[in-house]
Design a protein around this motif. Structure first.
Motif, PDB file in Angstrom:
ATOM      1  N   GLU A   1      17.406  37.602  60.431  1.00 31.05           N
ATOM      2  CA  GLU A   1      16.920  37.644  58.776  1.00 31.05           C
ATOM      3  C   GLU A   1      18.310  38.541  58.203  1.00 31.05           C
ATOM      4  N   THR A   2      18.585  38.604  56.501  1.00 32.00           N
ATOM      5  CA  THR A   2      19.504  38.880  55.920  1.00 32.00           C
ATOM      6  C   THR A   2      19.350  39.676  55.299  1.00 32.00           C
ATOM      7  N   PHE A   3      19.368  41.180  55.419  1.00 35.80           N
ATOM      8  CA  PHE A   3      19.213  41.640  54.075  1.00 35.80           C
ATOM      9  C   PHE A   3      20.776  42.016  53.439  1.00 35.80           C
TER      10      PHE A   3
ATOM     11  N   PRO B   1      35.261  47.486  53.514  1.00 40.26           N
ATOM     12  CA  PRO B   1      34.088  46.745  53.544  1.00 40.26           C
ATOM     13  C   PRO B   1      33.693  45.871  55.336  1.00 40.26           C
ATOM     14  N   VAL B   2      32.603  46.358  55.473  1.00 33.92           N
ATOM     15  CA  VAL B   2      32.208  45.519  56.733  1.00 33.92           C
ATOM     16  C   VAL B   2      31.126  44.618  56.108  1.00 33.92           C
ATOM     17  N   ASP B   3      30.217  43.114  57.256  1.00 37.61           N
ATOM     18  CA  ASP B   3      28.995  43.333  56.966  1.00 37.61           C
ATOM     19  C   ASP B   3      28.812  43.542  58.639  1.00 37.61           C
ATOM     20  N   ILE B   4      27.384  43.959  58.596  1.00 37.53           N
ATOM     21  CA  ILE B   4      26.616  44.341  60.522  1.00 37.53           C
ATOM     22  C   ILE B   4      25.676  43.095  60.278  1.00 37.53           C
ATOM     23  N   LEU B   5      25.368  42.975  61.708  1.00 40.87           N
ATOM     24  CA  LEU B   5      24.876  41.899  62.598  1.00 40.87           C
ATOM     25  C   LEU B   5      25.008  43.022  63.560  1.00 40.87           C
ATOM     26  N   VAL B   6      23.349  43.005  63.874  1.00 43.50           N
ATOM     27  CA  VAL B   6      22.515  43.749  64.488  1.00 43.50           C
ATOM     28  C   VAL B   6      21.713  43.023  65.260  1.00 43.50           C
ATOM     29  N   ALA B   7      21.573  42.687  66.930  1.00 43.97           N
ATOM     30  CA  ALA B   7      21.093  41.113  68.113  1.00 43.97           C
ATOM     31  C   ALA B   7      20.519  42.302  69.037  1.00 43.97           C
ATOM     32  N   ASP B   8      19.422  41.713  68.796  1.00 45.31           N
ATOM     33  CA  ASP B   8      18.181  43.209  69.209  1.00 45.31           C
ATOM     34  C   ASP B   8      17.876  41.935  70.380  1.00 45.31           C
ATOM     35  N   ASP B   9      17.969  42.920  71.820  1.00 46.22           N
ATOM     36  CA  ASP B   9      16.974  41.837  72.528  1.00 46.22           C
ATOM     37  C   ASP B   9      15.685  42.969  73.169  1.00 46.22           C
TER      38      ASP B   9
ATOM     39  N   VAL C   1      23.215  43.168  55.373  1.00 40.97           N
ATOM     40  CA  VAL C   1      23.091  43.340  56.937  1.00 40.97           C
ATOM     41  C   VAL C   1      22.018  41.843  57.399  1.00 40.97           C
ATOM     42  N   MET C   2      22.456  41.411  59.406  1.00 37.43           N
ATOM     43  CA  MET C   2      22.129  40.845  59.457  1.00 37.43           C
ATOM     44  C   MET C   2      21.147  41.169  60.710  1.00 37.43           C
ATOM     45  N   LEU C   3      20.100  40.772  60.744  1.00 32.21           N
ATOM     46  CA  LEU C   3      19.173  41.127  62.290  1.00 32.21           C
ATOM     47  C   LEU C   3      18.790  40.599  62.818  1.00 32.21           C
ATOM     48  N   MET C   4      19.413  40.085  63.426  1.00 36.77           N
ATOM     49  CA  MET C   4      18.690  38.759  64.966  1.00 36.77           C
ATOM     50  C   MET C   4      17.864  39.521  65.745  1.00 36.77           C
TER      51      MET C   4
END
Length: 94
Positions: A17-19, A54-62, A83-86
């Motif tokens: 998901e990309t927010f 500035p940073v983009d954030i990728l959360v990889a949740d297991d 924010v990206m959520l994997m």
């Protein structure tokens, strides 16, 4: 705003998901691997969003059973960063 992509053919990744996708892409991405990190991620995301660089954030949740991924999705709308959520099916590490 959230955009979701299912990952057919990849049993490890349930969705991405990309927010705040309309925001410009930052020159750097911070990758945050999580498993049962709800309390920590709720504190970490605002700190990352407030960095001077500035940073983009990728959360990889297991597949955290404590709702870590849902906390990311909830917090993302309030952040001024992309924010990206994997969401992954289980514990696969990096």
């Amino acid at each position: 705003m959230s955009a979701e992509t299912n990952a057919p053919g990849n049993a490890r990744i349930k969705s991405v998901e990309t927010f705040n996708a309309e925001l410009p892409r930052a020159p750097a991405v911070v990758i945050v691997p999580t498993y049962n990190e709800r309390e920590n991620i709720e504190r970490l995301l605002p700190v990352l969003a407030s960095l001077a660089v500035p940073v983009d954030i990728l959360v990889a949740d297991d597949g955290s059973p404590d709702g870590t991924a849902d906390a990311v999705a909830s917090a993302a709308a309030r952040l001024g960063r992309r924010v990206m959520l994997m969401r992954r099916a289980g514990k696969f590490g990096l």
